[in-house]
Each structure stands twice: as structure tokens, then as C-alpha cells.
Design an enzyme around this catalytic site. Structure first.
Site, PDB file in Angstrom:
ATOM      1  CD1 TRP A  59      44.892  29.363  38.093  1.00  0.00           C
ATOM      2  CD2 TRP A  59      43.644  30.235  40.242  1.00  0.00           C
ATOM      3  NE1 TRP A  59      44.699  30.820  37.840  1.00  0.00           N
ATOM      4  CE2 TRP A  59      44.228  31.279  39.215  1.00  0.00           C
ATOM      5  CE3 TRP A  59      43.604  29.667  41.146  1.00  0.00           C
ATOM      6  CZ2 TRP A  59      44.116  32.385  39.927  1.00  0.00           C
ATOM      7  CZ3 TRP A  59      42.951  30.531  42.085  1.00  0.00           C
ATOM      8  CH2 TRP A  59      43.283  31.613  41.381  1.00  0.00           C
ATOM      9  CD  GLN A  60      37.995  27.481  35.883  1.00  0.00           C
ATOM     10  OE1 GLN A  60      37.533  27.475  34.265  1.00  0.00           O
ATOM     11  NE2 GLN A  60      36.885  27.297  36.520  1.00  0.00           N
ATOM     12  CG  ASN A  61      39.249  31.672  33.578  1.00  0.00           C
ATOM     13  OD1 ASN A  61      39.361  30.743  32.718  1.00  0.00           O
ATOM     14  ND2 ASN A  61      38.829  32.604  33.318  1.00  0.00           N
ATOM     15  CG  ASP A 110      39.819  36.788  28.784  1.00  0.00           C
ATOM     16  OD1 ASP A 110      41.849  36.670  29.205  1.00  0.00           O
ATOM     17  OD2 ASP A 110      39.755  37.194  27.449  1.00  0.00           O
ATOM     18  CD  GLN A 126      45.023  32.416  30.936  1.00  0.00           C
ATOM     19  OE1 GLN A 126      46.063  33.762  31.685  1.00  0.00           O
ATOM     20  NE2 GLN A 126      46.012  32.783  29.988  1.00  0.00           N
ATOM     21  CB  SER A 172      44.067  35.758  27.799  1.00  0.00           C
ATOM     22  OG  SER A 172      43.838  36.000  29.752  1.00  0.00           O
ATOM     23  NE  ARG A 235      46.927  41.591  31.307  1.00  0.00           N
ATOM     24  CZ  ARG A 235      47.405  43.017  31.863  1.00  0.00           C
ATOM     25  NH1 ARG A 235      49.310  43.308  31.833  1.00  0.00           N
ATOM     26  NH2 ARG A 235      47.681  43.628  33.117  1.00  0.00           N
ATOM     27  CG  ASP A 236      44.042  40.060  28.143  1.00  0.00           C
ATOM     28  OD1 ASP A 236      45.129  39.064  28.170  1.00  0.00           O
ATOM     29  OD2 ASP A 236      44.272  40.710  29.129  1.00  0.00           O
ATOM     30  CD  GLU A 291      42.961  42.956  32.925  1.00  0.00           C
ATOM     31  OE1 GLU A 291      44.496  42.140  32.681  1.00  0.00           O
ATOM     32  OE2 GLU A 291      43.003  42.640  34.544  1.00  0.00           O
TER      33      GLU A 291
END
Length: 646
Positions: A59-61, A110, A126, A172, A235-236, A291
Site C-alpha cells: 500500500w502507498q499513500n 498526501d 505513506q 503525512s 494533522r498534515d 486537510e
């Protein structure tokens, strides 16, 4: 892109035009029985991309997502740790009867910390290193490096959840260059109490161009959870910037306990101790949680040079504020003025509901992130396109999530919007080419583009519109919902001026195809151009989400009498740029025929008036080198770049 010289084109033309009867396009979309495909039947890797970035496996992102990024009145967004049911705050949208989105979903995060450092591009993302789903959210930061943003070497994870302040996930964040040129991360950690806090990390060896190892100081978190913010809605952090007073600033998304969606600003003199600004950068009581904020400057209208975050006195410089809105799963941006004394942002000609702002992409992307590319003096945008087929399918494939092709972004000549265009490096993958000048498509015409592989293609076409007399009248309410309008006025619906455009990922019997097209309407004495990407016939499978996507193109078609379309096709990704990058639509498609047969490309016109193709160039694209092990790609290709960096 540079135009073809007529003399050379005449000698090189090898595009074969196969004209079909006027009923052809209407037949293409006649309803056909849909058959569900089992996950085991889709265990092949026909959908893995050839030149879009994605890790070798897993998994990504961000957090798992199977919902499309479109506006709709009810959305179920299951995060594993929280379930939201939004039914009253979305605006101006309704669901077409033919749309069948999955009901289980979770939202995405992101791209992280993209940067250019010592001659090397770095991309962090991620990543769940153990499986092809979001899992329990204990995510790491994957790390890949490149010298051209197209070919990538995979390195070890930059950060893993291994400390009390991020033990439940390194979420993120962004990269910032400190005063001495050293890069630093600001990122969200999910701490041992499942609170979201903001942390910093620094390279263990800043002289290493590949930045293989990162250190997380024990004094983290540097920004604790505020008392008035919901514990899992903080977050972020954005890329940080310095104001004229010499203090650092960073923007952080926050969902306040009173229901306000806010983007907070924090200041620091040492990148360690941060104080919250009295006024937020953005605040709204109607949008819900926003976000992945991004704030960056752009040069004057038409200037394609990028800008870093250095304060400027130039009146031509504007700032862009971008928000990712959870309730719509879409990215919105607005042009405005940033006041670095008060740390406030004033949009130009826009209200405070960011869902009314412009969008980077009207299709299947979310959580975009830009960075200043000092190597080529440009601003580059990354975006994440998640899967929209069943979870069992991408578990069987062993991977999930891709990045869009990096895009250069700049302010349009009229100063009204940002333009986007694939970075020039993608053209290094071009090989087989076909071209044509001056074809005419009559009503109902379909012209096949022969000579390039339809699964990995780059197609640029310019359509001329000789007459606008047949343009259909547009109801004012239809202006509010271009996506719904694309569903009602699809490629098979005969129109006056259009629909005309491209058909990609088409099977030999044309039962599977994705259409990308324009349609011209008349409204209030002027003309409006609608751009659509329609996935409803993209696959015969019933278990895939396949809506139409759409947005209007801000172009004076009455004056220009032509409009361009560029479409990048890469197995399961279709990226389309209309009007020179004024409107962009990204889609994910999962046609069954790709397991056993090649895909085909067509141009078409299903309007009553003729459309002229004044120029067409189509290239087959070679695969990029992605996920090469270790630093082999960098060692082989970047020795000159690295020497120049010192």
C-alpha cells in the site's frame, strides 16, 4: 508543445483513418449486461502502471480508499479508527442512478516531503510495507530517489513508527529547507494515546545526497494536541516558510471541537518551539474537516518560473491556498493575498466555503502536494490516485495506489487560474509516433489511431470548431454540476457541437472503452465548454466504481474556435488535460480485455456539425525504470549532477 512543420508532416504521416457510420458512437454506449469478475480472475498485473510512480508492492499513500473523489450527498468514509457519515453538508450534487459506489471506504493522505536536494529528487510516501491495504494505519514513510522525476530507485523507509510520539503511525507531512540548506521534516505522528501530534525529523548525514537515514529527536512532539482540537483531527503540517520577521511559519489542519474546519498557523524561531497564531489561515463552519494544506507563491500571469517561499514585494506575486476536503474527497485551491505580518490569507473573488473554489483535478485524485524544484526553477505538483476496484482485487495483485505524473503548475495569462502540464521529462519515454494534420470528422465519425500501443500512450490533439450554431442551450442549474451533466450528456448522446474527443482503452468489439470529450453549450449569450471523462463503459465488470467525471474549461471558444486535449494512458490510469491544462481529469479504469488483448485508440465526433482535427500527435511510451533496487539508478545516471551540486 511545439507544432509540426507541414512539409515534414506530409512525409511522415502514417495515421490510418477508419471512418465509421454516424450510428457508431451511439451504439457504443447501448446498455450491455454487466458480469461481475471474481478477484481471482483479476489476479494478473495488467493494471500495474508502466510510467506512473508506485512502489514495488503493498500500500502507498495514506488511508485506504475505494470511494471516488466526486461530490455526492451521502458518503461513507470508514477509517478503521473512525466512521463518518456525511449526508447534509455536501453542496450541489446528486447521484446518478447508474452510479454504484462501494459503501465501505476510507480516506487518503498526501504525498510526503517531495524535494530536490544536491542534484537528486526525493519522493516520500505513506506506505504499509506489509500488505496492500491501509491495515491498522501504522504507516511508514517510503522513500525513492530520481534524477528526472520519471525513473526511480527505491531506498529503505525514511521513517517507521518506532517512538512514543508516532508509535501508531508516521502520517503525512512536508519537507522544509532550513537556513543552512539542511532539509527537515515536519510530520504528524499518532502517539501512544492515539492523539495526532506534530513532530520533526532531520537527516542523520546531511552530506549524503540520498538522505538514507533520518533521526527523530527525543524532544518530539514539537506541537502538542491543542485543547480545542479533536484528538484525531490535527494533522498534515505544510512546508514551513520564513516571514519578514525571521520567524518560521507552518500550517496545520485542525478539526475544532465546535465543528469548525480550520487551518492553523504556528510560528517558531528555532524550528523546535512553536506558538499558535491568533488567527487561522482558513476557517469554515460548513466544510467539515479540511486537510493536507498547501500554501505557495506563484509568479505573475503567464510566467512559468516557480517561486520558493522567500517573501516578495512584487505586486505580481500571488499566493495559492489549497485544501483537501474530506467530505467531498476533492482538492480545491484559490488565488489570493497572504499577509505575513498577520499570517492571514485573503482569497480573491471567492467565499469562505472552499468547496466553491477551483479544483486541481475533476477526477480521481486527492491530497495533492507541491514543491519548488530548484533544479529547473519550477513548481511541481504530485497527487495520489487510489484504487476503485474491490479490495480483494488489489490484495491479490499485491499493490494499491499510484501517483499522477508530476505536473508543472503556473498562473494563466489572464491571472484567473493555475495551469497544469505533465513535466517535460515524460517526453523522454516517447518512442513510436504517428501524426496527422488537417483531418475532418463529420457527424458520427470515428477515426482509429493506428500505430501506437493503446495501453501506454501520450496523445495530443487540437480540435477546430468551424461553427457554433448548433450549440445546445444550457440550463443555469446545469452550470452547478458539470459531473452530473457529463452523465446526462455522455459520448453516446447526439449533440450540436460535440461530443467530440478521444476513446481510449477500447476493446476490439468496443464493448469496453473510456471516452474523454468536449461538448459546447450556449449560455447567457456566451458559450461554455464542458470536458468529461466517462468511465461507465470502461469495463464490463459490475464490481468497479466507474462514474463520469466532468468540469468546465475556462476558454473563449467563440474567439479561439479550437481546443486542445492531451491524454496520458497508462494501463489503469487515464490523465487528460483540456485547453492547455485549464481543466484536468484523472481516472482509474480496469478493463477486462487487457488480460488477453491490446487496447485501441480512436478520435470521434458525435455532434451534428463537422469537427476538424488540425493536429494530432500520438506516441507509444516506453516503460519508466521504477523501483530499481538501492541506489543503482542514481549511481549510474547522476554522477555529473552530484558533482555539480558540491
Amino acid at each position: 508543445m511545439a507544432g509540426l512543420r507541414l512539409a515534414a508532416a506530409v512525409a511522415a504521416v502514417h495515421l490510418c483513418l477508419l471512418l465509421s457510420p454516424s450510428s457508431a458512437l451511439r451504439w457504443l454506449a447501448d446498455p450491455a449486461p454487466e458480469t461481475a469478475a471474481s478477484a481471482t480472475g483479476q489476479g494478473h498485473d495488467s493494471f500495474r502502471t508502466a510510467y506512473h510512480f508506485q512502489p514495488a508492492e503493498n500500500w502507498q499513500n495514506g488511508m485506504e480508499s475505494k470511494l471516488p473523489y466526486s461530490l455526492r450527498p451521502t458518503m461513507y468514509c470508514s477509517f478503521g479508527w473512525l466512521t463518518w457519515i456525511f449526508s447534509s453538508v455536501c453542496i450541489r450534487r446528486s447521484r446518478l442512478d447508474s452510479w454504484r459506489p462501494p459503501l465501505d471506504a476510507a480516506c487518503g493522505s498526501d504525498p510526503n516531503g517531495p524535494m530536490y536536494y544536491k542534484g537528486v529528487y526525493h519522493f516520500f510516501y505513506q506506505h504499509n510495507p506489509y500488505r496492500a491495504t491501509w491495515g491498522n494505519g501504522n504507516l511508514s514513510w517510503g522513500h525513492s530517489v530520481s534524477v528526472d522525476l520519471i525513473n526511480w530507485s527505491a531506498l529503505e523507509n525514511a521513517m517507521d513508527p518506532d517512538s512514543s510520539f508516532d508509535i501508531n503511525g508516521c502520517w503525512s507531512g512536508s519537507a522544509t529547507f532550513l537556513a543552512d540548506g539542511t532539509p527537515a521534516f515536519l510530520y504528524t505522528g499518532i502517539d501512544a494515546n492515539n492523539n495526532q501530534v506534530q513532530n520533526v525529523a532531520f537527516p542523520k548525514n546531511a552530506s549524503d545526497p540520498l538522505l538514507r537515514e533520518w533521526v527523530k529527536p527525543s524532544y518530539n512532539p514539537v506541537i502538542a494536541l491543542p485543547d480545542d482540537v479533536v484528538h484525531d483531527n490535527f494533522r498534515d503540517p505544510s512546508t514551513a516558510w520564513i516571514g519578514r520577521d525571521g520567524l518560521w511559519r507552518v500550517a496545520v489542519s485542525a478539526g475544532l471541537k465546535d465543528g469548525t474546519g480550520s487551518t492553523l498557523v504556528y510560528r517558531s524561531k528555532d524550528f523546535r518551539q512553536w506558538e499558535r497564531n491568533a488567527e487561522p489561515l482558513y476557517s469554515s463552519g460548513v466544510t467539515g474537516m479540511v486537510e493536507c494544506p498547501d500554501l505557495f507563491p506563484v509568479a505573475g500571469p503567464g510566467d512559468q518560473n516557480g517561486l520558493d517561499y522567500t517573501p516578495s514585494n512584487s505586486a505580481a506575486v500571488r499566493h495559492v491556498l489549497k485544501q483537501s476536503v474530506m467530505v467531498t474527497l476533492s482538492d480545491y485551491y484559490v488565488l489570493g493575498r497572504y499577509d505575513d505580518a498577520a499570517d492571514t490569507f485573503s482569497p480573491v473573488e471567492a467565499d469562505n466555503d472552499c468547496r466553491t473554489w477551483q479544483r486541481f483535478d475533476y477526477g480521481h485524485v486527492y491530497a495533492s502536494k507541491s514543491f519548488y524544484d530548484a533544479g529547473k526553477n519550477r513548481r511541481v505538483l504530485w497527487s495520489w490516485a487510489n484504487e476503485s476496484d474491490p479490495e480483494a482485487d488489489y490484495i491479490a495483485r499485491g499493490w494499491a495506489g499510484v501517483q499522477t505524473v508530476p505536473r508543472r503548475i503556473w498562473l494563466s495569462n489572464d491571472g484567473k487560474q493555475l495551469l497544469q502540464w505533465p513535466i517535460e521529462e515524460i517526453e523522454t519515454l516517447r518512442k513510436t509516433r504517428v501524426g496527422f494534420l488537417g483531418a475532418e470528422m463529420n457527424a458520427g465519425g470515428m477515426n482509429e489511431i493506428i500505430g501506437v500501443a493503446g495501453m501506454q500512450a501520450d496523445v495530443e490533439v487540437v480540435f477546430e470548431v468551424p461553427s457554433l450554431e448548433g450549440a445546445e442551450n444550457l440550463d443555469p442549474n446545469q452550470l452547478l454540476d458539470p459531473q452530473r451533466l457529463c452523465g446526462e450528456k455522455g459520448a453516446s448522446v447526439l449533440g450540436g457541437v460535440g461530443p467530440f474527443g478521444l476513446i481510449v482503452l477500447a476493446s476490439g468489439d468496443l464493448q469496453e472503452h473510456t471516452s474523454v470529450f468536449f461538448r459546447v453549450f450556449r449560455h447567457d449569450g456566451k458559450y461554455k465548454v464542458l470536458m468529461c471523462t466517462d468511465l461507465r463503459r470502461s469495463t464490463t465488470r459490475a464490481d468497479v466504481y466507474k462514474p463520469p467525471y466532468g468540469g468546465f474549461v475556462d476558454i473563449d471558444i467563440e474567439k479561439e474556435r479550437s481546443i486542445s486535449l492531451r491524454t496520458l494512458v497508462d494501463h489503469s490510469v487515464v490523465e487528460s488535460y483540456g485547453g492547455g491544462g485549464r481543466t484536468v481529469i484523472t481516472a482509474r479504469a480496469y478493463p477486462e480485455h487487457v488480460a488477453t488483448a491490446n487496447s485501441r485508440l480512436f478520435m470521434f465526433n458525435n455532434g451534428t456539425g463537422a469537427i476538424k482535427v488540425s493536429k494530432l500527435d500520438a506516441w507509444e511510451l516506453a516503460p519508466a525504470k521504477v523501483n530499481l533496487p538501492g541506489d543503482g539508478l542514481i549511481t549510474a545516471a547522476s554522477s555529473m549532477h552530484l558533482r555539480e551540486a558540491y
